[in-house]
Design an enzyme around this catalytic site. Structure first.
Site, PDB file in Angstrom:
ATOM      1  N   CYS A 138       0.834  -1.209   0.000  1.00 49.23           N
ATOM      2  CA  CYS A 138       0.000   0.000   0.000  1.00 49.23           C
ATOM      3  C   CYS A 138       0.866   1.255   0.000  1.00 49.23           C
ATOM      4  O   CYS A 138       0.481   2.282  -0.568  1.00 49.23           O
ATOM      5  CB  CYS A 138      -0.942  -0.008   1.199  1.00 49.23           C
ATOM      6  SG  CYS A 138      -0.096  -0.213   2.782  1.00 49.23           S
ATOM      7  N   HIS A 154      -1.476   0.957   7.462  1.00 51.16           N
ATOM      8  CA  HIS A 154      -1.954   0.988   6.077  1.00 51.16           C
ATOM      9  C   HIS A 154      -1.823   2.416   5.542  1.00 51.16           C
ATOM     10  O   HIS A 154      -2.028   3.389   6.270  1.00 51.16           O
ATOM     11  CB  HIS A 154      -3.405   0.536   6.025  1.00 51.16           C
ATOM     12  CG  HIS A 154      -3.978   0.540   4.637  1.00 51.16           C
ATOM     13  ND1 HIS A 154      -3.486  -0.262   3.635  1.00 51.16           N
ATOM     14  CD2 HIS A 154      -4.999   1.253   4.084  1.00 51.16           C
ATOM     15  CE1 HIS A 154      -4.175  -0.038   2.525  1.00 51.16           C
ATOM     16  NE2 HIS A 154      -5.090   0.866   2.786  1.00 51.16           N
TER      17      HIS A 154
END
Length: 1241
Positions: free
Chosen positions: A49, A304
């Site tokens: 990510c 994330h």
């Protein structure tokens, strides 16, 4: 490490569980088209990510993207030449160009970065590991600069991102100025104790530091310590300013990292003039606008990333957000009327007819369109209130006109003229009259001038408001990197909304061709989507018992699979079912059913012969019960949701509970109708004085999770009180109630909870076995338990100072000693656990208790124990283990054994200097492997080589007793596992001979490996002329596994790791297999005997098709036999079984069952290189049995091993009823991020 922070996972429920339509399995290679935003996301490879967020930022930087596109193939090379020797292809910029082109032009929901990460030199472990995006930004720019050396884009990064700052120190006495200039690609600013970006810049480039008093500066001009002033200024500003926020800090008091989550503001527009050295330019030269914010969600050890990006060229569709941008008062007023309008069947039918190009539409097609729009059929939603759809159309003749045979319908022309505007348009018109014109124009003006921002979260892309950025000022999810661009940088008008702008022609052609291919595949999928699979349950194959329908025989024999066009009518379905069941007598009724945990249940009868399947609510994978509509096997069936059977777990108290924590239960399952009352259920399960308790948290074994059902609720039904499938109730008879305490309707405690530990004497093996129970609480010290156990067993007092307690696992293994100063709670011991009293002291806080195994046979070699200091190096630890094992020499190394009991990567102290065990995250209880062999140099592989002797060189075993002995050895080597076909060779025939080791570079080619193998003394005896006369396999568990092909392929591309072993097979002729060639071992049966001739290798080209009929044709041609006169089967050596391979026309049953997938490479055959195919010649051998005598013996031996293993497990469970000690998880060390780049001049 990442927890549930990634949102790529999508759960799909089966229709058998929830009654909803099952999702058809789509082609995994067919990506979904772009969504309404018209922007493409990027797939997350597991932990990428951070990479996706940075790539999207660079992609939405038009100047960077176009500068990269301007470098042509004549400078960068071509990806097709990557594997050519001596070709210098600049892979990273080429893959980056291709990725940007896909994000711009390819009609797919999300692009893949697999090719790009491969060009970085990353493996699957790197793709699963998360790194810091600020670190990646610097490393990626460095890799690009190296890749672009000697091209027109060599200065690309510097032109766009390079800036300079100057540090100055001014002497207060002589006014001498000492300055030092620094280059930067990004500015790193503090977050701790700072309110925002502007304050941080002010502290860095405006505030001055004074050297005075005890902190003086030595001036070079004065040559003495003087007072001075230190300051810093920005000297040269780049077109694009990257700001990295220092959100991660280290707490020196707690000795741990943490993340700054306090509020930290940053502006959309910023004027850098106060922070610059030169301030005489126009203010526009210092103005910057924010266009990207990379956001981190999580903590300092994982999380994330996603990114907010401003769409400068307006490539995306922000209209989705604009539709919902009216003010709240306007929106609420509109929503109320719209909801009523949307549910009006008159409006729905009119809108459907208006959307059609043709003037008329079939009534059945209209009903199908209603189902597609509302996801529910007309009969289910509107029939009860408005009647059948044809009747409704007749009653509204002022709006609709039916044809003479009432099969088609069209809109009445007058009605159409009166209602030419859509409901939403009409409503907007009314609202405009209520809202002042000035207010409307003001809102629209403000709305149109707003910047277009999007949230790009891996594959997901959605529009957002600019004000959403303020939510990222603080908290666990907050801004981590900021990207600004100069305000005066304007984009050309032709770039606005034009994704093809300045994209090279070769990439345009590639993307256009890819889009055409995607459109073709999607059209094929859409065509197949109209077929639905139905499961027909025939009533004659079912019986009614225990409140539900159950098959008389197996589920497979009771169900017929039928594929049917959902556009056809229910009457046509009934006709097809009637034809399928040739001997049906009486009425034929189709009802919708659903498998439940209790069994099959019928819900509703399907009615309306003229209705299409879509309009009746039938979905793909639906279960249909075929019966007479009244009874099954003479029993009248109650249907519908009100009579749904419920499977309930009924618990009763067990009388004996010694040695376990908490009360134990006897459990049984009962099926009741959901309409039954609790009173009726109580009468069935218990006496009149008994009580029923319901679990209210799902933790049935805990006393405080049960609640007595009050008397007033006993008349309620199961559904009313919330008891569903799988729920538990506790039934207490009158004599059971003495074993519990019930207060205020709640069960407060069981009377048999235990509070003791067992200690077993292990320190003296020759002495008699002794075991005592020691009373303890969770706060009792381990040292007190040990001393008390020694006293109760009346052992020597010497053991008080030379003994320790070690938990004993379920399998009898002694676990790590428990520290003396721990409590029972800190040691994570459960009450009733078994501990062993062993000789020797427990390790101190600075020592490690380790297990180690010598040699490569991890399953058979014994585990040894050792205590070492955590500060010991790998070399010191290895020497101690060798000394304890009585071994010497330098030809050894250490590996850590993972939770799968497999040896991992070597502990190489050369990588981190003299690394200690603590620095390598070696913890108490870890198992190390003392493996033989010296580690190869960095970048090289040490590959053990085995010689695989083909079947033709294995002596034929004719004696039956020899066969038994041979197979017994092989089965024992296999163990009791009977799963699948993991080895692809006859295990009783595999003959491997070790020939030596080779050391080879990971960058070498397969051809180089073969040449080096040919130099081994054992191979030179065969006089192999060329590498093409050698076939190479990788090995797993001493069995050939994967065939390596393409001599020009690099070993790195073939994923050969440090633990790889290979086996080679010498050939009599050259062989160069293509990617679509499949190598099979063909065995022709010996007529009249249960045996086969020696196998032959068959190379089969599967580029066109890989079907049963094609394989039969290939084998028949090879043996010059008619196709219809042979039978073939695949051998599963792990099971000693043969699976017949018949053509699909033969697999189709007379009942027209669904056609299976036609590829032999998919389930159930999963055909791959090295698989064995048996052949029967029906011209001279009419037996269909493919098995041999060796197969019978092998199966018998496997059964015997399974029986022995089951017996051992049963004895283990009976002898040990205690739980293992929990293992503390230790965080793995962080790995450095790197990108591999070639050398270009």
């Amino acid at each position: 490490m990442f927890g549930d922070l990634f949102d790529e996972d999508v759960s799909v429920l089966s229709s058998n569980q929830c009654g909803k339509p099952k999702l058809k399995r789509k082609d995994p290679e067919l990506p979904n088209p772009r969504e309404n935003t018209n922007l493409s996301g990027i797939k997350n490879q597991g932990g990428t990510c951070y990479l996706n967020s940075l790539l999207q930022t660079l992609h939405f930087t038009p100047e960077f993207r176009e500068a990269l596109f301007s470098i042509g193939p004549e400078e960068l090379g071509s990806l097709e030449d990557t594997h050519k020797p001596e070709s210098k292809v600049r892979v990273i910029p080429l893959q980056l160009q291709r990725l940007f082109a896909q994000l711009l032009l390819l009609d797919q929901h999300a692009a893949s970065t697999a090719d790009l990460t491969d060009s970085f030199g990353w493996n699957c472990n790197e793709e699963m590991r998360q790194h810091d995006v600020q670190e990646l930004n610097r490393i990626l720019f460095s890799a690009l600069e190296t890749s672009l050396v000697g091209t027109s884009g060599h200065n690309l990064i510097n032109q766009l991102y390079h800036g300079t700052l100057v540090n100055q120190i001014v002497c207060k006495e002589c006014k001498n100025v000492s300055e030092r200039q620094e280059d930067f690609l990004d500015l790193t600013v503090a977050v701790k104790d700072v309110s925002g970006l502007e304050e941080a810049l002010w502290n860095m480039y405006v505030e001055e530091e004074h050297f005075e008093k005890d902190n003086l500066y030595r001036c070079g001009a004065c040559n003495k310590l003087v007072e001075a002033i230190k300051s810093a200024k920005l000297r040269k500003l780049p077109p694009f300013l990257t700001v990295s926020l220092l959100r991660f800090n280290f707490d020196f008091e707690k000795c741990e990292r943490y993340k700054e989550t306090r509020c930290y503001t940053f502006p959309i527009q910023i004027n850098l003039k106060p922070f610059c050295e030169q301030t005489q330019l126009d203010d526009l030269e210092y103005m910057y606008e924010l266009f990207s914010v990379i956001i981190h969600k999580g903590g300092c050890y994982g999380g994330h990333y996603h990114v907010y990006i401003r769409d400068i060229d307006e490539l995306g569709n922000w209209q989705v957000l604009e539709d919902g941008s009216l003010n709240d008062e306007h929106k609420d007023l509109k929503q109320t009327d719209n909801d009523k309008e949307k549910e009006n069947p008159l409006t729905i039918l009119k809108n459907i007819l208006l959307e059609e190009d043709s003037t008329e539409m079939a009534v059945d097609c209209l009903a199908q369109k209603v189902w597609e729009k509302k996801s529910v059929s007309w009969n289910k939603k509107y029939r009860k209130q408005y009647g059948p759809i044809r009747k409704y159309l007749q009653n509204n003749s002022q709006d609709f006109v039916l044809s003479s045979d009432e099969s088609k319908v069209r809109l009445n022309d007058q009605s159409h003229n009166l209602h030419f505007r859509s409901p939403s348009q009409s409503h907007l018109g009314n609202e405009d009259e209520k809202m002042p014109l000035g207010k409307v124009s003001t809102n629209l003006k403000e709305h149109c001038s707003e910047s277009h921002w999007f949230d790009l979260n891996d594959s997901k892309v959605q529009p957002i408001r600019e004000k959403e950025i303020q939510k990222q000022f603080q908290g666990n999810e907050s801004a981590y990197m900021l990207f600004y661009r100069k305000s005066q940088m304007m984009r050309p008008s032709e770039a606005r909304g034009n994704p093809r702008y300045r994209v090279p022609s070769h990439l345009l052609n590639e993307m256009d061709a890819a889009n055409i291919k995607l459109q073709k595949k999607r059209a094929e999928c859409d065509l197949a989507d109209n077929n639905i699979d139905l499961r027909l349950h025939i009533y004659s194959h079912y019986k009614f018992c225990s409140g539900a329908l159950h098959p008389l025989h197996s589920q497979k024999e009771s169900v017929l699979d039928l594929t049917f066009d959902k556009r056809k009518t229910l009457g046509e379905l009934q006709q097809s079912v009637f034809q399928l069941l040739e001997f049906w007598e009486g009425d034929l009724v189709l009802s919708l059913a659903k498998p439940l945990p209790a069994g099959l249940h019928i819900y509703q009868i399907l009615e309306g012969d003229d209705s299409s399947l879509s309009s009746t609510g039938l979905f793909d994978g639906a279960d249909i019960f075929v019966w007479n509509g009244k009874e099954v096997d003479g029993v009248e069936i109650q249907t519908g949701i009100d009579h749904e059977p419920v499977l309930i777990n009924v618990l009763r108290l067990a009388g004996h509970n010694e040695g376990r924590k908490g009360q134990q239960f006897m459990e049984s399952q009962h099926v009741f109708s959901c309409s039954l009352s609790l009173r009726m259920i109580s009468e069935v399960l218990t006496s009149s004085k008994g009580i029923i308790l319901k679990s209210h948290s799902g933790l049935e074994r805990e006393a405080d999770n049960w609640k007595v059902i009050p008397e007033e609720d006993m008349e309620k039904t199961l559904r009313t009180v919330g008891l569903t499938d799988g729920c538990s109730i506790l039934v207490l008879d009158s004599h059971d109630q003495s074993m519990v305490n019930v207060a205020g309707g709640n069960l407060t405690a069981f009377t048999h909870d235990i509070s003791w530990l067992q200690v077993k004497k292990i320190c003296k093996l020759e002495a008699e076995e002794m075991q005592v129970k020691i009373t303890a609480t969770v706060e009792t010290m381990i040292s007190d338990i040990r001393i008390k156990a020694i006293e109760e067993m009346q052992l020597d007092k010497e053991l008080v100072n030379n003994s320790c307690l070690r938990p004993i696992g379920k399998n009898g293994k002694l676990l790590c000693p428990v520290p003396e100063d721990y409590t029972v709670k800190e040691a994570e011991l459960k009450m009733g656990s078994l501990l062993g009293l062993c000789s020797g002291k427990a390790p101190t806080a600075t020592q490690l208790f380790l297990y180690f195994i010598v040699g490569h046979d991890l399953q058979c070699s014994p585990e040894k124990e050792i205590v070492v200091e955590e500060t010991a190096t790998v070399k010191e630890c290895l020497n101690l283990m060798l000394k304890k094992s009585g071994l010497t020499g330098d030809d050894w190394h250490l590996r850590k054994i993972d939770w799968c009991y497999e040896a991992g990567e070597p502990l190489n102290e050369e990588v981190k200097g003299n690394a200690t065990l603590k620095e390598l995250s070696i913890c108490c209880g870890d198992i190390l492997n003392v493996a033989e062999g010296k580690l190869p140099p960095k970048g090289f592989l040490k590959v053990p080589v085995w010689w695989y002797k083909p079947f033709s060189q294995v002596k034929h075993i004719k004696n039956i007793q020899d066969q038994v002995n041979c197979i017994s050895k092989k089965v024992e080597a296999l163990g009791p596992s009977t799963s699948g076909d993991s080895p692809t060779f006859l295990q009783s025939e595999v003959d491997l001979c070790y020939v030596g080791d080779i050391e080879i570079s990971g960058e070498a080619f397969l051809e180089d490996l073969k040449i080096q193998v040919m130099t081994l003394p054992s191979i030179q005896e065969f006089s192999v002329p060329l590498p093409e006369f050698i076939r190479v396999w990788t090995m797993e568990n001493k069995q050939p596994c994967k065939l390596l092909r393409n001599n020009k392929e690099q070993l790195q591309k073939l994923k050969l790791g440090n633990r790889v072993e290979i086996c080679i097979e010498t050939l009599y002729k050259e062989e160069n297999l293509g990617p679509k060639d499949l190598l099979l071992r063909i065995l022709m049966s010996i007529p009249g005997e249960r045996d086969y001739y020696h196998p032959v290798d068959l190379i089969w080209d599967i580029s066109k098709e890989c079907t049963a009929s094609a394989l039969r044709g290939k084998i028949a041609t090879y043996y010059s036999l008619p196709v219809e006169k042979i039978e073939i089967a695949k051998y599963s050596p792990g099971k000693f079984e043969w699976m017949p391979i018949s053509s699909w026309t033969q697999q189709m049953s007379k009942k027209k069952k669904k056609k299976k997938s036609d590829s032999l490479q998919s389930s159930p055959y999963s055909l791959k290189d090295g698989d064995i195919i048996g052949v029967k010649n029906l011209l001279i051998d009419d037996t269909i049995d493919f098995s041999t005598i060796k197969d019978d013996i092998g199966k018998q031996m496997q059964k015997q091993l399974i029986i022995e293993k089951t017996s051992r497990q049963r004895e283990s469970v009976l002898n040990d009823c205690f739980h293992e000690k929990k293992v503390t998880k230790h965080r793995k060390p962080e790995a450095a991020l790197s990108i591999s780049v070639g050398v270009f001049s």
